[in-house]
Design a protein around this motif. Structure first.
Motif, mmCIF file in Angstrom:
data_model
loop_
_atom_site.group_PDB
_atom_site.id
_atom_site.type_symbol
_atom_site.label_atom_id
_atom_site.label_comp_id
_atom_site.label_asym_id
_atom_site.label_seq_id
_atom_site.Cartn_x
_atom_site.Cartn_y
_atom_site.Cartn_z
ATOM 1 N N GLU A 1 0.783 -1.524 -0.021
ATOM 2 C CA GLU A 1 0.170 -0.096 -0.174
ATOM 3 C C GLU A 1 0.781 1.105 -0.043
ATOM 4 O OE1 GLU A 1 -3.945 0.251 2.344
ATOM 5 O OE2 GLU A 1 -2.919 -1.601 3.414
ATOM 6 N N ILE A 2 1.905 1.115 0.503
ATOM 7 C CA ILE A 2 2.801 2.555 0.669
ATOM 8 C C ILE A 2 3.253 2.450 -0.560
ATOM 9 C CG2 ILE A 2 4.815 3.163 1.860
ATOM 10 C CD1 ILE A 2 3.920 1.893 4.495
ATOM 11 N N MET A 3 4.133 1.606 -1.173
ATOM 12 C CA MET A 3 4.863 1.459 -2.353
ATOM 13 C C MET A 3 3.929 2.185 -3.540
ATOM 14 S SD MET A 3 7.953 1.104 -1.535
ATOM 15 C CE MET A 3 8.486 1.111 -3.131
ATOM 16 N N ASP A 4 2.641 1.491 -3.273
ATOM 17 C CA ASP A 4 1.492 1.772 -4.604
ATOM 18 C C ASP A 4 1.471 3.375 -4.395
ATOM 19 O OD1 ASP A 4 -0.444 1.292 -6.674
ATOM 20 O OD2 ASP A 4 -1.798 2.092 -4.990
ATOM 21 N N ARG A 5 1.361 4.022 -3.428
ATOM 22 C CA ARG A 5 0.974 5.255 -3.207
ATOM 23 C C ARG A 5 2.078 6.081 -3.702
ATOM 24 N NH1 ARG A 5 -2.496 2.954 -0.416
ATOM 25 N NH2 ARG A 5 -4.381 4.140 0.346
ATOM 26 N N GLU B 1 1.508 11.839 5.292
ATOM 27 C CA GLU B 1 0.737 11.971 4.087
ATOM 28 C C GLU B 1 0.093 10.541 3.682
ATOM 29 O OE1 GLU B 1 2.183 14.957 0.661
ATOM 30 O OE2 GLU B 1 3.768 14.262 1.893
ATOM 31 N N ILE B 2 1.202 9.692 3.607
ATOM 32 C CA ILE B 2 0.733 8.234 3.499
ATOM 33 C C ILE B 2 -0.225 7.947 4.431
ATOM 34 C CG2 ILE B 2 1.666 5.869 3.242
ATOM 35 C CD1 ILE B 2 4.553 7.441 2.617
ATOM 36 N N CYS B 3 0.017 7.997 5.671
ATOM 37 C CA CYS B 3 -1.018 7.398 6.684
ATOM 38 C C CYS B 3 -2.257 7.864 6.311
ATOM 39 C CB CYS B 3 -0.573 7.829 8.151
ATOM 40 S SG CYS B 3 -1.505 6.996 9.384
ATOM 41 N N ILE C 1 -4.044 6.230 3.470
ATOM 42 C CA ILE C 1 -4.552 5.212 3.934
ATOM 43 C C ILE C 1 -5.488 4.962 4.495
ATOM 44 C CG2 ILE C 1 -3.861 2.964 4.827
ATOM 45 C CD1 ILE C 1 -0.991 3.463 3.711
ATOM 46 N N ASN C 2 -5.671 6.030 5.450
ATOM 47 C CA ASN C 2 -7.017 6.162 6.602
ATOM 48 C C ASN C 2 -8.145 6.493 5.973
ATOM 49 O OD1 ASN C 2 -6.357 5.359 9.255
ATOM 50 N ND2 ASN C 2 -4.691 6.868 9.176
ATOM 51 N N THR C 3 -8.120 7.020 4.631
ATOM 52 C CA THR C 3 -9.419 7.269 3.878
ATOM 53 C C THR C 3 -10.037 5.915 3.265
ATOM 54 O OG1 THR C 3 -8.545 7.388 1.715
ATOM 55 C CG2 THR C 3 -8.557 9.311 2.917
ATOM 56 N N THR C 4 -9.244 4.832 3.353
ATOM 57 C CA THR C 4 -9.988 3.393 2.954
ATOM 58 C C THR C 4 -9.796 2.664 4.236
ATOM 59 O OG1 THR C 4 -7.875 2.652 2.405
ATOM 60 C CG2 THR C 4 -9.263 3.663 0.745
ATOM 61 N N ARG C 5 -9.033 2.473 5.148
ATOM 62 C CA ARG C 5 -8.881 1.883 6.478
ATOM 63 C C ARG C 5 -8.312 2.412 7.259
ATOM 64 N NH1 ARG C 5 -4.606 -1.366 7.423
ATOM 65 N NH2 ARG C 5 -2.870 -1.535 5.999
#
Length: 122
Positions: free
Chosen positions: A10-14, A26-28, A31-35
């Motif tokens: 997930e991190i790499m994809d972003r 920013e990454i966190c 991700i928190n928009t979906t889970r």
């Protein structure tokens, strides 16, 4: 090469998608928009990805900014190489792989082979 874990992926994809350095915040937040995921968890996994050689990091103020060290395509190629490594008969494994490809993918494979041999355009 070991496949990336779920949060690593997930991190790499972003970062691959954004094509720019990003902070753990920013990454966190993304991700928190979906889970739900904790900031400290993302920070720990980003640090692990850095130590594995997947991410570069530079300091900006008090925060680290992360950038991919390797491309998504390099990751995919390493996974394919690992997949072939499982077989004791690589030519047959390659044949099975190619049989499942679309015409467009076969054309792209031919172009890649020509390019790798230095035959492009001949």
């Amino acid at each position: 090469m070991r496949r990336l874990g779920d949060l690593e992926a997930e991190i790499m994809d972003r970062l691959w998608t954004w094509r720019r350095p990003a902070s753990v915040r920013e990454i966190c937040d993304d991700i928190n928009t979906t889970r739900p995921v904790a900031y400290t968890t993302v920070m720990t996994v980003a640090g692990i990805l850095h130590s594995k050689g997947w991410l570069l990091r530079t300091k900006e103020g008090r925060a680290w900014l992360y950038t991919p060290e390797r491309s998504r395509e390099a990751y995919a190629a390493a996974l394919m190489e690992d997949g072939l490594g499982v077989s004791k008969d690589r030519p047959t494994a390659l044949l099975h792989f190619v049989e499942g490809m679309s015409e467009e993918e076969i054309t792209a494979l031919r172009q890649a082979l020509d390019s790798a041999r230095g035959d492009a355009g001949t």
